[in-house]
Design an enzyme around this catalytic site. Structure first.
Site, PDB file in Angstrom:
ATOM      1  N   ARG A 191       0.859  -1.177   0.000  1.00 61.98           N
ATOM      2  CA  ARG A 191       0.000   0.000   0.000  1.00 61.98           C
ATOM      3  C   ARG A 191       0.902   1.236   0.000  1.00 61.98           C
ATOM      4  O   ARG A 191       1.951   1.256   0.651  1.00 61.98           O
ATOM      5  CB  ARG A 191      -0.933   0.019   1.215  1.00 61.98           C
ATOM      6  CG  ARG A 191      -2.086  -0.978   1.144  1.00 61.98           C
ATOM      7  CD  ARG A 191      -3.080  -0.594   0.048  1.00 61.98           C
ATOM      8  NE  ARG A 191      -4.253  -1.470   0.039  1.00 61.98           N
ATOM      9  CZ  ARG A 191      -4.385  -2.538  -0.721  1.00 61.98           C
ATOM     10  NH1 ARG A 191      -3.376  -2.891  -1.522  1.00 61.98           N
ATOM     11  NH2 ARG A 191      -5.489  -3.255  -0.689  1.00 61.98           N
TER      12      ARG A 191
ATOM     13  N   GLU B 294      -3.282   7.575  -3.841  1.00 61.94           N
ATOM     14  CA  GLU B 294      -3.781   6.966  -5.069  1.00 61.94           C
ATOM     15  C   GLU B 294      -5.240   7.379  -5.349  1.00 61.94           C
ATOM     16  O   GLU B 294      -6.046   7.393  -4.424  1.00 61.94           O
ATOM     17  CB  GLU B 294      -3.677   5.456  -4.888  1.00 61.94           C
ATOM     18  CG  GLU B 294      -3.727   4.629  -6.147  1.00 61.94           C
ATOM     19  CD  GLU B 294      -3.356   3.180  -5.862  1.00 61.94           C
ATOM     20  OE1 GLU B 294      -4.135   2.306  -6.240  1.00 61.94           O
ATOM     21  OE2 GLU B 294      -2.289   2.939  -5.246  1.00 61.94           O
TER      22      GLU B 294
ATOM     23  N   HIS C   9      -1.058   0.318 -10.005  1.00 66.05           N
ATOM     24  CA  HIS C   9      -1.645  -0.705  -9.138  1.00 66.05           C
ATOM     25  C   HIS C   9      -2.028  -1.959  -9.939  1.00 66.05           C
ATOM     26  O   HIS C   9      -3.194  -2.373  -9.981  1.00 66.05           O
ATOM     27  CB  HIS C   9      -2.864  -0.150  -8.393  1.00 66.05           C
ATOM     28  CG  HIS C   9      -3.079  -0.815  -7.068  1.00 66.05           C
ATOM     29  ND1 HIS C   9      -3.362  -0.131  -5.915  1.00 66.05           N
ATOM     30  CD2 HIS C   9      -3.048  -2.131  -6.701  1.00 66.05           C
ATOM     31  CE1 HIS C   9      -3.506  -0.971  -4.907  1.00 66.05           C
ATOM     32  NE2 HIS C   9      -3.309  -2.203  -5.372  1.00 66.05           N
TER      33      HIS C   9
END
Length: 324
Positions: free
Chosen positions: A242, A271, A289
């Site tokens: 993350r 993000e 991602h």
């Protein structure tokens, strides 16, 4: 006769997912405009739903639970991480929260190795260079990177399922593996030759540091200025966990100054926004991602999320509950 359960899919589903839902006899609604449903529309869509399938970017909090209503029984996250869940709020409302562990391990480990290789051997830099059309010829000093085999040390921060998959792949490159986490002292890690260490030792020794820990209050900015300063000057940082595990401004500064060699990032602190400093740097490989973005993997994630929904709606405990 009881009305069919209302299941809302907060993204545009595949035909396989819709077929599964049809076989269950559910009444299905979904976001049809492609991608993931925006927040304002999502809060309208979940009203009256018995189950909702969410993405990692969609916050499941008190506002979400109030908007859905008291009949909501399960929120199934199509992701391994569930830092988008307010677990306490789900528990107060007696709503199951589930995730999709296991099915993403191989795909994420594959992408981790791709980022390691690309950052080490400057593959993305080479691609960008060729696209400029600048005349070139082979020379000994052109885009020289790091050989990652022959005794280099890979440090895995958070040796869970994905970290173990990375460790298995690392053996093919003759990398020495050191790792943090409870599993680093287990039998499976010993069989792979993994050496358990603490974080300061890992950062000091590793040529490549790869992050595989969940995002929690304890791991937020786990890698900050002090940690980056303790890494080898020629080291590489890779993050497929993350974004907020890394202090992005500190990373930008370390990359600019040569404090570390390069980075490979699949996730970002805010993000989908990417720090402007990262976009300006040549010595960082960026991916949007893509960790689980294999065709079979993404469908397996959807299938597992739907199985968790089916379990709850049929009165059973779901396989992947993340709530007490």
């Amino acid at each position: 006769m009881q009305d069919p359960a209302h299941v809302h899919l907060a993204y545009t589903p595949t035909s396989e997912t819709l077929d599964f839902a049809a076989k269950q006899g559910w009444r299905v609604s979904s976001y049809r405009d492609g991608g993931v449903e925006p927040r304002a529309q999502l809060l309208r869509s979940v009203a009256g739903a018995d189950a909702v399938l969410t993405m990692l970017t969609q916050r499941v909090d008190e506002e979400f639970l109030q908007a859905s209503g008291p009949q909501l029984r399960v929120v199934a996250n199509m992701a391994v991480g569930f830092d988008n869940f307010d677990v306490a709020a789900l528990s107060r409302h007696r709503v199951y929260g589930t995730n999709t562990p296991g099915v993403v391990d191989a795909a994420t480990a594959d992408l981790t190795m791709a980022l390691i290789l690309s950052a080490a051997r400057r593959v993305a830099e080479g691609d960008r260079f060729l696209r400029t059309g600048v005349p070139w010829s082979w020379r000994p000093d052109m885009l020289v990177g790091m050989d990652i085999s022959a005794g280099r040390v890979l440090g895995i921060v958070g040796l869970g399922r994905i970290g173990m998959a990375v460790a298995r792949r690392a053996r093919a490159f003759d990398l020495r593996v050191i790792a943090t986490g409870r599993a680093a002292t287990g039998a499976a890690a010993r069989e792979l030759g993994v050496e358990p260490v603490d974080l300061p030792d890992l950062l000091r020794r590793a040529d490549v540091v790869t992050l595989h820990c969940p995002l929690t209050p304890e791991t937020h900015h786990l890698i900050g200025r002090e940690e980056l300063a303790s890494m080898k000057a020629g080291a590489i940082l890779v993050n497929t966990s993350r974004g907020a595990v890394v202090d992005e401004q500190a990373l930008v500064d370390a990359l600019r100054s040569g404090g570390i060699r390069s980075a490979g990032l699949d996730v970002f602190e805010h993000e989908p926004m990417v720090h402007s400093g990262l976009l300006e740097l040549e010595n960082v490989v960026l991916a949007p991602h893509l960790g689980s973005a294999g065709d079979r993997t993404r469908q397996c994630m959807a299938d597992r999320a739907m199985r968790n929904v089916a379990a709850v709606l049929s009165g059973r405990h779901p396989e992947d509950s993340v709530c007490p």
